[in-house]
Design a protein around this motif. Structure first.
Motif, PDB file in Angstrom:
ATOM      1  N   ARG A   7       9.429   2.824  -2.970  1.00 30.24           N
ATOM      2  CA  ARG A   7       8.283   2.401  -3.772  1.00 30.24           C
ATOM      3  C   ARG A   7       7.133   3.413  -3.630  1.00 30.24           C
ATOM      4  O   ARG A   7       6.502   3.798  -4.616  1.00 30.24           O
ATOM      5  CB  ARG A   7       7.855   1.006  -3.287  1.00 30.24           C
ATOM      6  CG  ARG A   7       6.910   0.308  -4.175  1.00 30.24           C
ATOM      7  CD  ARG A   7       7.591  -0.208  -5.451  1.00 30.24           C
ATOM      8  NE  ARG A   7       6.551  -0.524  -6.414  1.00 30.24           N
ATOM      9  CZ  ARG A   7       6.477  -0.024  -7.645  1.00 30.24           C
ATOM     10  NH1 ARG A   7       7.395   0.784  -8.101  1.00 30.24           N
ATOM     11  NH2 ARG A   7       5.485  -0.351  -8.431  1.00 30.24           N
ATOM     12  N   ARG A  52      -0.194  -3.939  -3.170  1.00 34.72           N
ATOM     13  CA  ARG A  52       0.211  -5.093  -3.997  1.00 34.72           C
ATOM     14  C   ARG A  52       1.675  -5.453  -3.785  1.00 34.72           C
ATOM     15  O   ARG A  52       2.156  -6.435  -4.329  1.00 34.72           O
ATOM     16  CB  ARG A  52      -0.016  -4.780  -5.475  1.00 34.72           C
ATOM     17  CG  ARG A  52      -1.479  -4.559  -5.806  1.00 34.72           C
ATOM     18  CD  ARG A  52      -1.689  -4.524  -7.331  1.00 34.72           C
ATOM     19  NE  ARG A  52      -2.961  -3.905  -7.629  1.00 34.72           N
ATOM     20  CZ  ARG A  52      -3.120  -2.788  -8.333  1.00 34.72           C
ATOM     21  NH1 ARG A  52      -2.091  -2.180  -8.869  1.00 34.72           N
ATOM     22  NH2 ARG A  52      -4.327  -2.294  -8.538  1.00 34.72           N
ATOM     23  N   GLU A  53       2.409  -4.617  -3.039  1.00 34.74           N
ATOM     24  CA  GLU A  53       3.837  -4.876  -2.821  1.00 34.74           C
ATOM     25  C   GLU A  53       4.016  -6.016  -1.824  1.00 34.74           C
ATOM     26  O   GLU A  53       3.482  -5.941  -0.711  1.00 34.74           O
ATOM     27  CB  GLU A  53       4.521  -3.629  -2.238  1.00 34.74           C
ATOM     28  CG  GLU A  53       4.626  -2.479  -3.194  1.00 34.74           C
ATOM     29  CD  GLU A  53       5.557  -2.793  -4.350  1.00 34.74           C
ATOM     30  OE1 GLU A  53       6.643  -3.336  -4.105  1.00 34.74           O
ATOM     31  OE2 GLU A  53       5.173  -2.508  -5.498  1.00 34.74           O
ATOM     32  N   ASP A  60      -5.051   6.030  -4.660  1.00 37.63           N
ATOM     33  CA  ASP A  60      -4.204   5.443  -5.691  1.00 37.63           C
ATOM     34  C   ASP A  60      -2.946   4.801  -5.081  1.00 37.63           C
ATOM     35  O   ASP A  60      -2.616   3.649  -5.361  1.00 37.63           O
ATOM     36  CB  ASP A  60      -3.827   6.569  -6.669  1.00 37.63           C
ATOM     37  CG  ASP A  60      -3.242   6.029  -7.937  1.00 37.63           C
ATOM     38  OD1 ASP A  60      -3.800   5.039  -8.443  1.00 37.63           O
ATOM     39  OD2 ASP A  60      -2.221   6.566  -8.401  1.00 37.63           O
ATOM     40  N   VAL A  61      -2.256   5.560  -4.223  1.00 37.95           N
ATOM     41  CA  VAL A  61      -1.017   5.044  -3.611  1.00 37.95           C
ATOM     42  C   VAL A  61      -1.342   3.814  -2.766  1.00 37.95           C
ATOM     43  O   VAL A  61      -0.629   2.800  -2.816  1.00 37.95           O
ATOM     44  CB  VAL A  61      -0.326   6.140  -2.754  1.00 37.95           C
ATOM     45  CG1 VAL A  61       0.803   5.551  -1.927  1.00 37.95           C
ATOM     46  CG2 VAL A  61       0.204   7.259  -3.657  1.00 37.95           C
ATOM     47  N   SER A  62      -2.423   3.860  -1.999  1.00 37.50           N
ATOM     48  CA  SER A  62      -2.702   2.730  -1.098  1.00 37.50           C
ATOM     49  C   SER A  62      -3.045   1.477  -1.893  1.00 37.50           C
ATOM     50  O   SER A  62      -2.622   0.374  -1.550  1.00 37.50           O
ATOM     51  CB  SER A  62      -3.810   3.069  -0.095  1.00 37.50           C
ATOM     52  OG  SER A  62      -5.039   3.217  -0.740  1.00 37.50           O
ATOM     53  N   THR A  63      -3.773   1.634  -2.990  1.00 36.93           N
ATOM     54  CA  THR A  63      -4.129   0.466  -3.798  1.00 36.93           C
ATOM     55  C   THR A  63      -2.868  -0.190  -4.363  1.00 36.93           C
ATOM     56  O   THR A  63      -2.672  -1.398  -4.256  1.00 36.93           O
ATOM     57  CB  THR A  63      -5.038   0.885  -4.982  1.00 36.93           C
ATOM     58  OG1 THR A  63      -6.128   1.613  -4.440  1.00 36.93           O
ATOM     59  CG2 THR A  63      -5.549  -0.303  -5.757  1.00 36.93           C
ATOM     60  N   LYS A  64      -1.974   0.652  -4.902  1.00 42.00           N
ATOM     61  CA  LYS A  64      -0.770   0.085  -5.539  1.00 42.00           C
ATOM     62  C   LYS A  64       0.219  -0.440  -4.498  1.00 42.00           C
ATOM     63  O   LYS A  64       0.838  -1.480  -4.696  1.00 42.00           O
ATOM     64  CB  LYS A  64      -0.123   1.132  -6.436  1.00 42.00           C
ATOM     65  CG  LYS A  64      -0.981   1.423  -7.657  1.00 42.00           C
ATOM     66  CD  LYS A  64      -0.419   2.545  -8.485  1.00 42.00           C
ATOM     67  CE  LYS A  64      -1.295   2.795  -9.712  1.00 42.00           C
ATOM     68  NZ  LYS A  64      -1.149   4.159 -10.211  1.00 42.00           N
ATOM     69  N   LEU A  65       0.365   0.276  -3.409  1.00 40.02           N
ATOM     70  CA  LEU A  65       1.313  -0.160  -2.370  1.00 40.02           C
ATOM     71  C   LEU A  65       0.856  -1.479  -1.755  1.00 40.02           C
ATOM     72  O   LEU A  65       1.688  -2.306  -1.360  1.00 40.02           O
ATOM     73  CB  LEU A  65       1.422   0.926  -1.289  1.00 40.02           C
ATOM     74  CG  LEU A  65       2.640   0.846  -0.381  1.00 40.02           C
ATOM     75  CD1 LEU A  65       3.918   1.175  -1.148  1.00 40.02           C
ATOM     76  CD2 LEU A  65       2.486   1.808   0.797  1.00 40.02           C
ATOM     77  N   LEU A 105       5.319   5.731  -6.480  1.00 41.68           N
ATOM     78  CA  LEU A 105       3.879   5.622  -6.747  1.00 41.68           C
ATOM     79  C   LEU A 105       3.180   6.971  -6.661  1.00 41.68           C
ATOM     80  O   LEU A 105       1.981   7.064  -6.871  1.00 41.68           O
ATOM     81  CB  LEU A 105       3.234   4.633  -5.762  1.00 41.68           C
ATOM     82  CG  LEU A 105       3.638   3.172  -5.961  1.00 41.68           C
ATOM     83  CD1 LEU A 105       3.088   2.300  -4.837  1.00 41.68           C
ATOM     84  CD2 LEU A 105       3.138   2.661  -7.315  1.00 41.68           C
TER      85      LEU A 105
END
Ligand code: C5P
Length: 308
Positions: A250, A287-288, A280-285, A254
């Motif tokens: 994941r 949500r996992e 960016d990666v930390s924000t989206k990750l 991302l």
């Protein structure tokens, strides 16, 4: 006390970083139960704070604050063992201290949190007790406590050989940006090494770190570093925790340049091109559902140091 003598310190606070392993090469288990390692460590900006306060003779107290599931609050804690060892070897067993560990490094996360606390306790008590102990003597004590403890004192970027505890600093330019994916449950380091033994028949050939990794560190290029990071314990950690493979994948999707398990895991480390990519990666990750928490860090940072 003479008029110009220094007043005795009553409280010393030390900040100690977590580590990630940029390279971890593991050889076959030796007769002493340990594996020969070649390990490239980087200290990153995730810290535990160790406070040492004077206490009546011989008493070693311990208080835990923050991230601490499963951390022993008694004589089994590596920080308590560290101060007992320091007092016995360089002070007086009658020396007392009250330790407070303020933890943010994940517990059993493959980021050497327990080792950081031990390193912090060594430094803090050597100052609190005003001991005549040289940095190399502290490092020697650190190595007796655990393979990762000397690096928590040193910090920066370093190559470790032997059990991982014989250190040489590595020239590293610039700052690397990482996102960490934390797990709700830790992994036991001995268990991961045992699974490594079951899964692999490591060759007796000398363990080496690729020249390209040293070159990437020298030039400070994250893209180059991404191609050469690696962890021989990763297959064992993934075998014990198959869900981590999805987390790694994941992070790559991302936009992380590289994704790897840190040390014996289960923390996953994602190398990013720069700070904004890391945000960016930390924000989206974050949500996992499989990721318990994320932290955005940079490295290298310095090792254990006194703070006010
Ligand atoms: O040195 P430390 O106490 O941190 O190591 C924890 C465990 O990890 C050891 O008891 C051993 O099982 C394993 N280990 C190893 N080889 C190393 C370092 C650690 O097998 N070089």
């Amino acid at each position: 006390m003479s008029a110009d003598a220094e007043p005795e310190l009553e409280l010393v606070r030390v900040r100690v970083p977590a580590k990630i392993n940029l390279a971890l090469r593991v050889g076959p288990r030796s007769e002493d139960g340990y594996h020969p390692l070649v390990n490239v460590f980087q200290a990153v900006s995730l810290f535990d704070d160790v406070t040492a306060e004077t206490a009546p003779g011989g008493e070693v107290g311990l208080q835990l604050v923050g991230e601490q599931p499963g951390v022993p609050a008694d004589e089994d804690n590596l920080a308590v063992r560290a101060v007992r060892l320091l007092a016995a070897e360089h002070g007086d067993p009658g020396l007392g201290v009250r330790l407070t560990l303020r933890k943010t490094i994940p517990v059993a996360g493959g980021m050497a949190g327990g080792s950081a606390d031990a390193a912090g306790a060594l430094l803090a008590c050597s100052v609190l007790w005003d001991l005549d102990v040289q940095p190399d003597q502290l490092t020697a004590l650190a190595a007796r406590l655990g393979a990762d403890v000397p690096f928590a004192l040193l910090g920066g970027t370093a190559i470790g050989t032997g059990r991982g505890d014989v250190l040489a600093p590595v020239l590293s330019r610039g700052t690397f940006h990482w996102v960490l994916g934390l797990s709700a449950q830790g992994l036991s380091t001995p268990r991961v090494f045992a699974r490594f033994d079951e899964l692999s028949t490591p060759a007796e050939e000398p363990l080496e770190v690729p020249d390209a990794l040293m070159e990437a560190l020298r030039t400070g290029r994250a893209e180059a570093l991404a191609g050469v990071v690696g962890n021989d314990l990763q297959a064992a950690a993934l075998d014990l925790r198959p869900d981590l493979a999805d987390v790694l994948e994941r992070g790559r999707r991302l936009g992380a340049l590289a994704a790897l398990v840190s040390g014996s895991g289960p923390t996953c480390a994602f190398l990013c091109a720069d700070e904004s990519a890391a945000i960016d990666v930390s924000t989206k990750l974050g949500r996992e559902p499989a990721v318990h928490a994320v932290r955005r860090v940079h490295g290298p940072v310095e090792g254990a140091r006194l703070i006010s």
